[in-house]
Scaffold this motif. Sequence first.
Motif, mmCIF file in Angstrom:
data_model
loop_
_atom_site.group_PDB
_atom_site.id
_atom_site.type_symbol
_atom_site.label_atom_id
_atom_site.label_comp_id
_atom_site.label_asym_id
_atom_site.label_seq_id
_atom_site.Cartn_x
_atom_site.Cartn_y
_atom_site.Cartn_z
ATOM 1 N N ASN A 1 -4.250 -2.699 7.388
ATOM 2 C CA ASN A 1 -3.833 -1.963 6.189
ATOM 3 C C ASN A 1 -5.070 -1.413 5.491
ATOM 4 O OD1 ASN A 1 -1.710 -4.304 6.474
ATOM 5 N ND2 ASN A 1 -0.708 -2.766 5.213
ATOM 6 N N ARG A 2 -4.909 -0.243 4.921
ATOM 7 C CA ARG A 2 -5.959 0.240 4.030
ATOM 8 C C ARG A 2 -5.983 -0.610 2.769
ATOM 9 N NH1 ARG A 2 -8.244 5.229 4.642
ATOM 10 N NH2 ARG A 2 -7.473 6.468 6.399
ATOM 11 N N LEU A 3 -7.129 -0.654 2.123
ATOM 12 C CA LEU A 3 -7.283 -1.330 0.843
ATOM 13 C C LEU A 3 -7.424 -0.263 -0.239
ATOM 14 C CD1 LEU A 3 -9.764 -4.069 2.074
ATOM 15 C CD2 LEU A 3 -7.403 -4.449 1.316
ATOM 16 N N LEU A 4 -6.460 -0.240 -1.161
ATOM 17 C CA LEU A 4 -6.408 0.798 -2.189
ATOM 18 C C LEU A 4 -6.452 0.160 -3.569
ATOM 19 C CD1 LEU A 4 -3.573 3.041 -0.688
ATOM 20 C CD2 LEU A 4 -6.056 3.298 -0.403
ATOM 21 N N ALA A 5 -7.136 0.815 -4.495
ATOM 22 C CA ALA A 5 -7.227 0.324 -5.875
ATOM 23 C C ALA A 5 -5.987 0.755 -6.655
ATOM 24 C CB ALA A 5 -8.478 0.859 -6.542
ATOM 25 N N ASP A 6 -5.419 -0.179 -7.446
ATOM 26 C CA ASP A 6 -4.282 0.169 -8.300
ATOM 27 C C ASP A 6 -4.791 0.697 -9.638
ATOM 28 O OD1 ASP A 6 -5.093 -2.048 -9.798
ATOM 29 O OD2 ASP A 6 -3.530 -3.370 -9.010
ATOM 30 N N ALA A 7 -3.889 0.905 -10.589
ATOM 31 C CA ALA A 7 -4.251 1.483 -11.883
ATOM 32 C C ALA A 7 -5.226 0.603 -12.651
ATOM 33 C CB ALA A 7 -2.991 1.714 -12.709
ATOM 34 N N ASP A 8 -5.235 -0.697 -12.377
ATOM 35 C CA ASP A 8 -6.127 -1.619 -13.072
ATOM 36 C C ASP A 8 -7.448 -1.833 -12.326
ATOM 37 O OD1 ASP A 8 -4.225 -2.065 -15.096
ATOM 38 O OD2 ASP A 8 -3.213 -3.581 -13.849
ATOM 39 N N GLY A 9 -7.625 -1.123 -11.224
ATOM 40 C CA GLY A 9 -8.861 -1.244 -10.468
ATOM 41 C C GLY A 9 -8.900 -2.408 -9.503
ATOM 42 N N ARG A 10 -7.761 -3.086 -9.306
ATOM 43 C CA ARG A 10 -7.707 -4.185 -8.348
ATOM 44 C C ARG A 10 -7.227 -3.659 -7.007
ATOM 45 N NH1 ARG A 10 -7.869 -9.619 -8.090
ATOM 46 N NH2 ARG A 10 -6.654 -10.633 -6.456
ATOM 47 N N TYR A 11 -7.898 -4.081 -5.949
ATOM 48 C CA TYR A 11 -7.581 -3.570 -4.612
ATOM 49 C C TYR A 11 -6.441 -4.361 -3.992
ATOM 50 C CZ TYR A 11 -11.409 -0.253 -4.438
ATOM 51 O OH TYR A 11 -12.225 0.829 -4.669
ATOM 52 N N GLN A 12 -5.473 -3.602 -3.453
ATOM 53 C CA GLN A 12 -4.292 -4.173 -2.805
ATOM 54 C C GLN A 12 -4.130 -3.535 -1.432
ATOM 55 O OE1 GLN A 12 -2.707 -6.549 -4.322
ATOM 56 N NE2 GLN A 12 -3.222 -6.308 -6.501
ATOM 57 N N LEU A 13 -3.236 -4.142 -0.630
ATOM 58 C CA LEU A 13 -2.946 -3.573 0.681
ATOM 59 C C LEU A 13 -2.042 -2.356 0.547
ATOM 60 C CD1 LEU A 13 -2.254 -6.766 2.842
ATOM 61 C CD2 LEU A 13 -4.392 -5.501 2.592
ATOM 62 N N ASP A 14 -2.379 -1.301 1.242
ATOM 63 C CA ASP A 14 -1.513 -0.138 1.327
ATOM 64 C C ASP A 14 -0.202 -0.547 2.010
ATOM 65 O OD1 ASP A 14 -0.409 2.369 1.526
ATOM 66 O OD2 ASP A 14 -1.808 3.095 3.057
ATOM 67 N N ARG A 15 0.917 -0.001 1.521
ATOM 68 C CA ARG A 15 2.206 -0.388 2.109
ATOM 69 C C ARG A 15 2.395 0.175 3.510
ATOM 70 N NH1 ARG A 15 6.378 3.482 1.324
ATOM 71 N NH2 ARG A 15 5.697 5.343 0.211
ATOM 72 N N PHE A 16 1.591 1.159 3.901
ATOM 73 C CA PHE A 16 1.705 1.721 5.251
ATOM 74 C C PHE A 16 0.732 0.986 6.172
ATOM 75 C CE2 PHE A 16 2.974 5.325 2.534
ATOM 76 C CZ PHE A 16 4.242 5.540 3.047
ATOM 77 N N ALA A 17 1.249 0.064 6.934
ATOM 78 C CA ALA A 17 0.421 -0.708 7.856
ATOM 79 C C ALA A 17 0.432 -0.075 9.236
ATOM 80 C CB ALA A 17 0.931 -2.149 7.956
ATOM 81 N N ALA A 18 -0.640 -0.301 9.967
ATOM 82 C CA ALA A 18 -0.671 0.150 11.355
ATOM 83 C C ALA A 18 0.338 -0.659 12.169
ATOM 84 C CB ALA A 18 -2.065 -0.032 11.930
ATOM 85 N N LYS A 19 0.928 -0.005 13.138
ATOM 86 C CA LYS A 19 1.849 -0.700 14.025
ATOM 87 C C LYS A 19 1.084 -1.740 14.831
ATOM 88 C CE LYS A 19 5.278 0.100 17.664
ATOM 89 N NZ LYS A 19 5.929 1.119 18.509
#
Length: 470
Positions: free
Chosen positions: A58-76
């Motif tokens: 999964n990509r690691l993306l920053a949310d509105a608060d600047g905390r990094y979360q997993l992107d909901r689009f995961a590689a198969k």
Amino acid sequence: MKQGLLTITMAALLSGCGLDGDQEASDVSSQAGSAETGVRVTGTAMKGVIQDGLVTANRLLADADGRYQLDRFAAKPVRTGQDGHYQLKLRGNASGWALVELRADTATRMICDVVPRCDQPGTAGVAFGEPLTLASDFVLRGAGDLARETVYLTPLAHLAVALAEREPTGLSPAALASAYQSVEAWFGLAPGALLLAPPDLTRLDELSDVSADALQVAITNAAFLALVNDSSQWSSIAEVLADMAAQVAADGRIDIMGSGTNLALADLVAAAALQAAELQQVVDSSLISQKLVVVEYRNVQRFKTIADVYTVPDTGVELVDSVDTTETPAGTGTEPAPGTGDTSADSADSQTDTTVTAETDGTTTTGDLPATDSTTETFVPADAALLSWTAPLTRENGESLSMGEIAGFEVVYGTSADTLDQSLAIGDASVDQLLVDQLSPGTWYFAIRTLDTDGNRSRLSEVVNKQITL
């Protein structure tokens, strides 16, 4: 007789695919609409080699608060190949970082990388180099910059991810980079060592080139499984890894000397030193064997450092006086300029003048064997001598000598200064240390000569000696 040497770190990136070509193409097309809109992620899952493990990313993306979360689009998910390699594709371009995760299922196997065997409950154990099953709770994680497109999945990388998750920003690029560096420091690894391609310890004789740093990483990873052999408390590598990851998540570190319940950093370092010694008995390559001696020596030193910090009186490591080196200038003119060596071991000292020379086309190069400083303590095994030298930079006629003109060195040694009847050729000009171990009690004498790329050999340096008392 086994010897050790130090080499300049060389990073080699390996890539591969755990699926056949048709299935890989299918996976890639299902994850991204076209090759232009996706980024490839490749690497190796290595504890020993992990075969048929399920890998996703999964990509690691920053949310509105600047905390990094997993992107909901995961590689198969894809499976690792027989050599542990995997390859998958993420949507988007090669920017940012990704988290890669491997999980085991009933098809997953791991090659035993512990000498002489990997113990498993209810069985006689699995021999070194043979496959063993993994429990379904076995997980490995790693993270990396998508610009590199390479993420290695190892126990050490798994601990780094657990450490980074403690940061307020989550798995941010800065937190992950810092965590990787911290884990390297815990185990006395060179900076950037966790980004090196991990070698397969069960096939070392097939490797044409591997650095001591990469070997040290692989052997440290092997130590996680070696701890299962050494304690009835742990029945699987998954339990060992879970215990250490939990310590890191809770405290930001691994217990140094152990709490009586949790595993300790000292346990891992000691197991790594033992595995480096055991591997020396199963490899045929003298060059690999020498590098394994270096890894063993590094882990013994690291264990001593850990023990010193916590002032533990009985470390289980026998200590002797030190041999450390400082550089002296290279000689000029037609005769070598001598340096002074002061070598101490136990209570025996010796004073000798030492010089390294090399000849090319009738001209001679010079360089001093550096003077040792007995006030700086470095610990070596009681039955070993650690030699250090400086490569010559000039010829005796004053002409410069480049490293590219040096083919390597030859160390000769024996129990008499007049009969140096044992030798070791080192085919690497960058090497400047050699650990000679398993020496019998008595006085041992050592000298060195330089070899050039035209096949010329220098005169021997003057002889230094060390008293071995066990």
